[in-house]
Design a protein around this motif. Structure first.
Motif, PDB file in Angstrom:
ATOM      1  N   ILE A  21       8.293  -0.143 -11.069  1.00 14.79           N
ATOM      2  CA  ILE A  21       7.027   0.121 -10.388  1.00 14.79           C
ATOM      3  C   ILE A  21       5.888  -0.302 -11.314  1.00 14.79           C
ATOM      4  O   ILE A  21       5.754   0.208 -12.435  1.00 14.79           O
ATOM      5  CB  ILE A  21       6.898   1.603 -10.012  1.00 14.79           C
ATOM      6  N   LEU A  22       5.058  -1.247 -10.848  1.00 13.90           N
ATOM      7  CA  LEU A  22       3.944  -1.750 -11.651  1.00 13.90           C
ATOM      8  C   LEU A  22       2.638  -1.037 -11.358  1.00 13.90           C
ATOM      9  O   LEU A  22       1.713  -1.092 -12.175  1.00 13.90           O
ATOM     10  CB  LEU A  22       3.760  -3.251 -11.409  1.00 13.90           C
ATOM     11  N   SER A  23       2.511  -0.396 -10.215  1.00 11.92           N
ATOM     12  CA  SER A  23       1.288   0.325  -9.875  1.00 11.92           C
ATOM     13  C   SER A  23       1.217   1.618 -10.686  1.00 11.92           C
ATOM     14  O   SER A  23       2.199   2.016 -11.329  1.00 11.92           O
ATOM     15  CB  SER A  23       1.271   0.627  -8.374  1.00 11.92           C
ATOM     16  N   PRO A  24       0.049   2.310 -10.698  1.00 12.67           N
ATOM     17  CA  PRO A  24      -0.064   3.571 -11.455  1.00 12.67           C
ATOM     18  C   PRO A  24       1.058   4.532 -11.101  1.00 12.67           C
ATOM     19  O   PRO A  24       1.409   4.708  -9.935  1.00 12.67           O
ATOM     20  CB  PRO A  24      -1.435   4.102 -11.035  1.00 12.67           C
ATOM     21  N   GLN A  25       1.630   5.136 -12.123  1.00 16.66           N
ATOM     22  CA  GLN A  25       2.858   5.900 -11.955  1.00 16.66           C
ATOM     23  C   GLN A  25       2.627   7.158 -11.134  1.00 16.66           C
ATOM     24  O   GLN A  25       1.792   7.995 -11.457  1.00 16.66           O
ATOM     25  CB  GLN A  25       3.434   6.273 -13.321  1.00 16.66           C
ATOM     26  N   ILE A  26       3.376   7.249 -10.048  1.00 16.16           N
ATOM     27  CA  ILE A  26       3.464   8.472  -9.251  1.00 16.16           C
ATOM     28  C   ILE A  26       4.933   8.614  -8.890  1.00 16.16           C
ATOM     29  O   ILE A  26       5.443   7.916  -8.030  1.00 16.16           O
ATOM     30  CB  ILE A  26       2.597   8.401  -7.979  1.00 16.16           C
TER      31      ILE A  26
ATOM     32  N   TRP B 262      -7.134   3.490  -6.877  1.00  9.12           N
ATOM     33  CA  TRP B 262      -6.129   2.477  -7.209  1.00  9.12           C
ATOM     34  C   TRP B 262      -4.709   2.950  -6.903  1.00  9.12           C
ATOM     35  O   TRP B 262      -3.789   2.153  -6.882  1.00  9.12           O
ATOM     36  CB  TRP B 262      -6.242   2.076  -8.683  1.00  9.12           C
ATOM     37  N   ASN B 263      -4.537   4.262  -6.659  1.00  7.53           N
ATOM     38  CA  ASN B 263      -3.208   4.736  -6.282  1.00  7.53           C
ATOM     39  C   ASN B 263      -2.818   4.318  -4.861  1.00  7.53           C
ATOM     40  O   ASN B 263      -1.662   4.492  -4.461  1.00  7.53           O
ATOM     41  CB  ASN B 263      -3.141   6.259  -6.384  1.00  7.53           C
ATOM     42  N   LEU B 264      -3.762   3.777  -4.099  1.00  9.28           N
ATOM     43  CA  LEU B 264      -3.434   3.304  -2.759  1.00  9.28           C
ATOM     44  C   LEU B 264      -2.630   2.008  -2.780  1.00  9.28           C
ATOM     45  O   LEU B 264      -1.987   1.663  -1.790  1.00  9.28           O
ATOM     46  CB  LEU B 264      -4.712   3.090  -1.940  1.00  9.28           C
ATOM     47  N   PHE B 265      -2.664   1.273  -3.890  1.00 10.14           N
ATOM     48  CA  PHE B 265      -1.991  -0.020  -3.968  1.00 10.14           C
ATOM     49  C   PHE B 265      -0.610   0.140  -4.591  1.00 10.14           C
ATOM     50  O   PHE B 265      -0.399   0.975  -5.485  1.00 10.14           O
ATOM     51  CB  PHE B 265      -2.828  -1.008  -4.784  1.00 10.14           C
ATOM     52  N   PHE B 266       0.303  -0.704  -4.121  1.00  9.10           N
ATOM     53  CA  PHE B 266       1.690  -0.658  -4.581  1.00  9.10           C
ATOM     54  C   PHE B 266       2.107  -2.043  -5.056  1.00  9.10           C
ATOM     55  O   PHE B 266       1.824  -3.058  -4.398  1.00  9.10           O
ATOM     56  CB  PHE B 266       2.613  -0.207  -3.447  1.00  9.10           C
TER      57      PHE B 266
ATOM     58  N   PHE C  58       0.843  -1.195   0.000  1.00  4.88           N
ATOM     59  CA  PHE C  58       0.000   0.000   0.000  1.00  4.88           C
ATOM     60  C   PHE C  58       0.878   1.245   0.000  1.00  4.88           C
ATOM     61  O   PHE C  58       2.026   1.227   0.458  1.00  4.88           O
ATOM     62  CB  PHE C  58      -0.924   0.015   1.221  1.00  4.88           C
ATOM     63  N   ASN C  59       0.283   2.354  -0.494  1.00 11.67           N
ATOM     64  CA  ASN C  59       0.949   3.651  -0.547  1.00 11.67           C
ATOM     65  C   ASN C  59       0.314   4.615   0.442  1.00 11.67           C
ATOM     66  O   ASN C  59      -0.875   4.500   0.776  1.00 11.67           O
ATOM     67  CB  ASN C  59       0.856   4.263  -1.953  1.00 11.67           C
ATOM     68  N   SER C  60       1.102   5.564   0.892  1.00 17.85           N
ATOM     69  CA  SER C  60       0.636   6.667   1.730  1.00 17.85           C
ATOM     70  C   SER C  60       1.199   7.953   1.144  1.00 17.85           C
ATOM     71  O   SER C  60       2.426   8.075   0.966  1.00 17.85           O
ATOM     72  CB  SER C  60       1.100   6.483   3.182  1.00 17.85           C
ATOM     73  N   PHE C  61       0.320   8.924   0.843  1.00 18.86           N
ATOM     74  CA  PHE C  61       0.723  10.117   0.106  1.00 18.86           C
ATOM     75  C   PHE C  61       0.740  11.338   1.013  1.00 18.86           C
ATOM     76  O   PHE C  61       0.021  11.408   2.019  1.00 18.86           O
ATOM     77  CB  PHE C  61      -0.230  10.363  -1.073  1.00 18.86           C
ATOM     78  N   ASP C  62       1.542  12.306   0.618  1.00 16.99           N
ATOM     79  CA  ASP C  62       1.630  13.578   1.327  1.00 16.99           C
ATOM     80  C   ASP C  62       0.478  14.472   0.871  1.00 16.99           C
ATOM     81  O   ASP C  62       0.402  14.845  -0.311  1.00 16.99           O
ATOM     82  CB  ASP C  62       2.977  14.237   1.023  1.00 16.99           C
TER      83      ASP C  62
END
Length: 405
Positions: free
Chosen positions: A383-388, A349-353, A335-339
């Motif tokens: 990185i396979l998840s949506p690009q950030i 879907w950006n929550l998944f890594f 999982f991802n955590s964003f600023d």
């Protein structure tokens, strides 16, 4: 009968009746008061019972339940003893036996000065014990056994090859046949064993640390385990043809604990990749493959990620007595955590890594080493998840671990 005799007889009857009534009344909780009087030269005793006192017995119900359960248990045991099929059904539900289809030939006589000693915890025919699920639900112990004792099968192989071993004793100290599911691409059955050679005086001269496998394929599990055993049996017999003294393994043969962390550094971020593993020591091997699970924690400029690694494959190549080269490949999901100060809106879907990670490094890891290990190398991540941020980070790898054989 004289008068005195009749008096004595009546007196005895009176005392007997009194004692009987007293015992009965005592059992029912009566209180007695006795009065003694002389009547015609006879001693008479009259009992005047007071009204009984009823006391509830709270333990009566528990006693009845205990008696009922005891009777049921006795009945079940008697039925099982009279019906052998029930005992066989119980044994089949609790344990399972698998006989390996190994080659069994006629035992020929060998040099009487040579012998084989089986000093495993469970010597004889039992090769290993696994846990399986019968009917895909019930966990049971599976006993993997040989058609004949282990020492007899080794002697048969030596006799079939017309081998004349040197005088002494071959000691089978430990042997494990198990399934290794940790690597991603090299899963299968392995056989790890430790054997010791002693001369005719009982002095240990050399030892062998065996690792056979992995064995996998379309064959049944029994055939795969039998293949592991046959390969070890042939290699052990060939090793006895030329026995040369060498230093013995200084530790107890068992699974060694190896824990390490890989530190990744790239422009704009860093990560920690933690591992821990229990496996048999790869002593005197030039190349070996291992697998492990891992935890990845990474941090970049605008978001953080935490992920767990699936089956990871690691290839080791010994470069000398002190250095080892390692190549590894792994995949992670988390999982991802964003600023929130950087991103005002994100899709769910950006929550998944998810990523793929490969690395190459050189480590300081001497033969028969115990203690800290370390090394350096490079890594490449996808990185396979949506690009950030960066999709293909590449950078420096530093590793630090501890090895406890």
């Amino acid at each position: 009968m004289s008068k005195l005799t009749k008096v004595q007889f009546l007196t005895l009857i009176s005392w007997a009746r009194l004692e009987k009534d007293t015992a009965q009344f005592d059992l029912h909780g009566y209180n007695f008061s006795r009065r003694v009087a002389d009547c015609d030269g006879m001693n008479r005793m009259n009992a005047f019972p007071s009204p009984p006192v009823q006391r509830p017995d709270p333990e009566c119900g528990f006693e009845r339940v205990g008696i009922f359960l005891t009777v049921c248990l006795c009945l079940c045991q008697s039925i099982a003893a009279q019906c052998p099929r029930l005992a066989d059904l119980k044994q089949s539900l609790l344990a399972d036996t698998l006989v390996l289809p190994v080659k069994d030939t006629t035992l020929l006589p060998l040099d009487p000065e040579f012998s084989i000693s089986d000093q495993r915890i469970i010597p004889g025919r039992i090769l290993s014990i696994h846990q399986i699920q019968k009917f895909h639900v019930i966990p049971v112990d599976q006993y993997v056994v040989l058609p004949r004792p282990l020492t007899d099968l080794l002697l048969e192989t030596m006799a079939a090859d017309s081998m004349s071993p040197p005088p002494g004793e071959l000691t089978i100290v430990d042997l494990h046949l198990w399934r290794d599911s940790a690597p991603a691409f090299h899963q299968g059955y392995r056989l790890n064993a430790y054997t010791l050679w002693k001369d005719s005086t009982g002095t240990p001269l050399r030892d062998w640390i065996w690792e056979i496998g992995p064995v996998h394929g379309q064959e049944s599990e029994a055939d795969q385990m039998a293949t592991c055993f046959e390969q070890w049996r042939r290699q052990q017999v060939r090793a006895l043809q030329s026995v040369h003294p060498q230093p013995l393994y200084p530790y107890i043969f068992k699974r060694e604990l190896y824990g390490w962390s890989d530190f990744y550094l790239w422009p704009g971020g860093q990560a920690v990749h933690a591992h821990i593993r229990l496996n048999f020591p790869p002593v005197r091997r030039r190349h070996w493959v291992r697998g492990s699970r891992s935890l990845l924690i990474r941090k970049s400029d605008s978001y953080q990620s935490i992920a767990v690694g699936g089956p990871e494959e690691e290839w080791y190549f010994r470069l000398g007595n002190h250095w080892v080269a390692r190549g590894s490949a792994s995949a992670h999901l988390g999982f991802n955590s964003f600023d929130p100060a950087v991103y005002s809106h994100l899709d769910y879907w950006n929550l998944f890594f998810a990523d793929l990670l490969v690395s190459v490094d050189v480590q300081y890891r001497p033969v028969l080493h115990r203690g800290l290990t370390g090394g350096a190398g490079i890594f490449q991540e996808v990185i396979l998840s949506p690009q950030i941020g960066k999709r293909f980070p590449i950078g420096l790898l530093l590793t630090l671990g501890i090895l406890l054989p």
